[in-house]
Design a protein around this motif. Structure first.
Motif, short mmCIF file in Angstrom:
data_model
loop_
_atom_site.label_atom_id
_atom_site.label_comp_id
_atom_site.label_asym_id
_atom_site.label_seq_id
_atom_site.Cartn_x
_atom_site.Cartn_y
_atom_site.Cartn_z
N CYS A 136 0.83 -1.19 0.00
CA CYS A 136 0.00 0.00 0.00
C CYS A 136 0.87 1.25 0.00
O CYS A 136 1.85 1.33 0.75
CB CYS A 136 -0.91 -0.03 1.23
N ASP A 143 -5.80 2.15 5.92
CA ASP A 143 -5.63 1.82 4.50
C ASP A 143 -4.82 0.54 4.33
O ASP A 143 -5.14 -0.32 3.50
CB ASP A 143 -4.92 2.96 3.76
N GLN A 144 -3.77 0.41 5.11
CA GLN A 144 -2.91 -0.77 5.00
C GLN A 144 -3.62 -2.03 5.49
O GLN A 144 -3.49 -3.10 4.89
CB GLN A 144 -1.62 -0.54 5.79
N ASP A 147 -6.10 -3.08 2.79
CA ASP A 147 -5.44 -3.68 1.63
C ASP A 147 -4.87 -5.06 1.93
O ASP A 147 -4.94 -5.97 1.09
CB ASP A 147 -4.34 -2.76 1.11
#
Length: 358
Positions: A136, A143-144, A147
């Motif tokens: 990512c 966000d990580q 993902d």
């Protein structure tokens, strides 16, 4: 025993690997909730959490004992407070997103325990951990985690991890407005809606993964002002993912089927309904929440959601599901008035029996 335990804790930071390994083996046994010494260990969480977290980077045997100890201890909410700092949470996120970390799944379990505490969720929602090459380009922890949940399915990112327990983290996060906001807004690094990344797993074989996803979908439906985006086929397009697990192998009249979302048309003859009654109830709760707005009810009518509920009702045996199904049908089949069409005037559809945020 207390003095012996205090002495044992000191060995966790011993420079000799063999000493640390023996100490961690004893500690993990004491941290089991059925252990006679569990309460003594929990009372020393202030001395144990940090050394055990550091030991998660030790050799695999020691790391495994350390993370198991932390997972066991964090079943007590009082212990979770010792992780309420950026350094500790960043360390856990980096352990999860490290593709060679053998304890990544156990770290996901640890994080799912921690996010039962609201202040941990708040800190995690804004946590920055730096970019992770190959995973990512965003430095945001959420966000990580999103993902790696997607890319790590079936051990594709880490041969020792499936990341299913992150679904529980997402479910916990979306019990709060800031968590729902994250999943319903496009990210700056890839322009996608996080909820659309994870909702595709709502029929995944692993009940932990799909259960957390179902709960997350339900939770975002609390955002009444987002119902248009949630139901828009060109935006979130969540309705097919809510209805599809509730569909079975029944033959549907073609005239009725034509109004279904495309994803629900011409299903296989061996299509199976969600087998877990709690998850069926969660999806029905999502439908009831969408019925709290006029736009939501009208969209469900236009897409013939009633037919899915009708066929499900014929074979449903769980009392909670039957009740939720009936309530949704009543809301969809009732006549609309000027008052019910005004979402600001109508009483909440759950007023007498509020759907609890999972």
């Amino acid at each position: 025993m207390e003095s012996q335990l205090d002495e044992l804790i000191q060995f966790l930071t011993n420079p000799r690997p063999d000493v640390r390994q023996v100490a961690s083996t004893y500690i993990v046994g004491f941290t089991h909730p059925t252990s006679d010494y569990f309460d003594l260990v929990v009372a020393r969480a202030d001395k144990l959490v940090r050394p055990l977290l550091v030991m998660c980077h030790d050799n695999p045997v020691v790391a495994h004992d350390a993370i198991r100890s932390l997972v066991n201890m964090t079943t007590k909410p009082s212990v979770c407070g010792y992780f309420d700092d950026e350094d500790s949470l960043s360390m856990i996120v980096r352990l999860i997103t490290n593709p060679s970390m053998v304890i990544a799944d156990l770290c996901c379990m640890l994080l799912s325990n921690l996010t039962k505490v609201d202040r941990i969720c708040r800190r995690l929602s804004t946590l920055m951990v730096g970019e992770t090459p190959g995973l990512c380009s965003s430095p945001m922890a959420m966000d990580q985690l999103t993902d790696v949940f997607v890319k790590g399915m079936d051990h594709k990112f880490n041969k020792d991890a499936n990341f299913g327990f992150l679904a529980s983290v997402f479910s916990d996060m979306t019990t709060y407005p800031f968590g729902r906001k994250y999943f319903l807004e496009r990210t700056s690094y890839d322009g996608k809606l996080p909820i659309t990344k994870i909702m595709v797993f709502n029929e995944y074989p692993d009940v932990i993964r799909r259960g957390g996803v179902d709960s997350t979908m339900k939770n975002v439906c609390f955002e009444k002002d987002k119902h248009k985006e949630i139901l828009d086929p060109n935006e979130t397009n969540m309705l097919p993912y809510i209805l599809l697990p509730l569909c079975g192998p029944e033959e549907i009249d073609m005239d009725d089927m034509e109004k279904f979302p495309d994803e629900l048309q011409l299903l296989d003859d061996d299509k199976k309904r969600e087998p877990d009654s709690k998850l069926r109830a969660t999806l029905l709760e999502a439908i009831n929440l969408l019925c709290t707005t006029h736009f939501g009810r009208q969209t469900l009518r236009d897409k013939n959601a009633y037919i899915v509920l009708r066929e499900m009702h014929k074979v449903e045996t769980d009392d909670a599901c039957i009740d939720l199904n009936d309530r949704a049908v009543q809301l969809l089949m009732r006549d609309e008035s000027k008052e019910t069409m005004d979402d600001n005037q109508q009483s909440n559809a759950m007023e007498d029996d509020t759907i609890e945020e999972i």
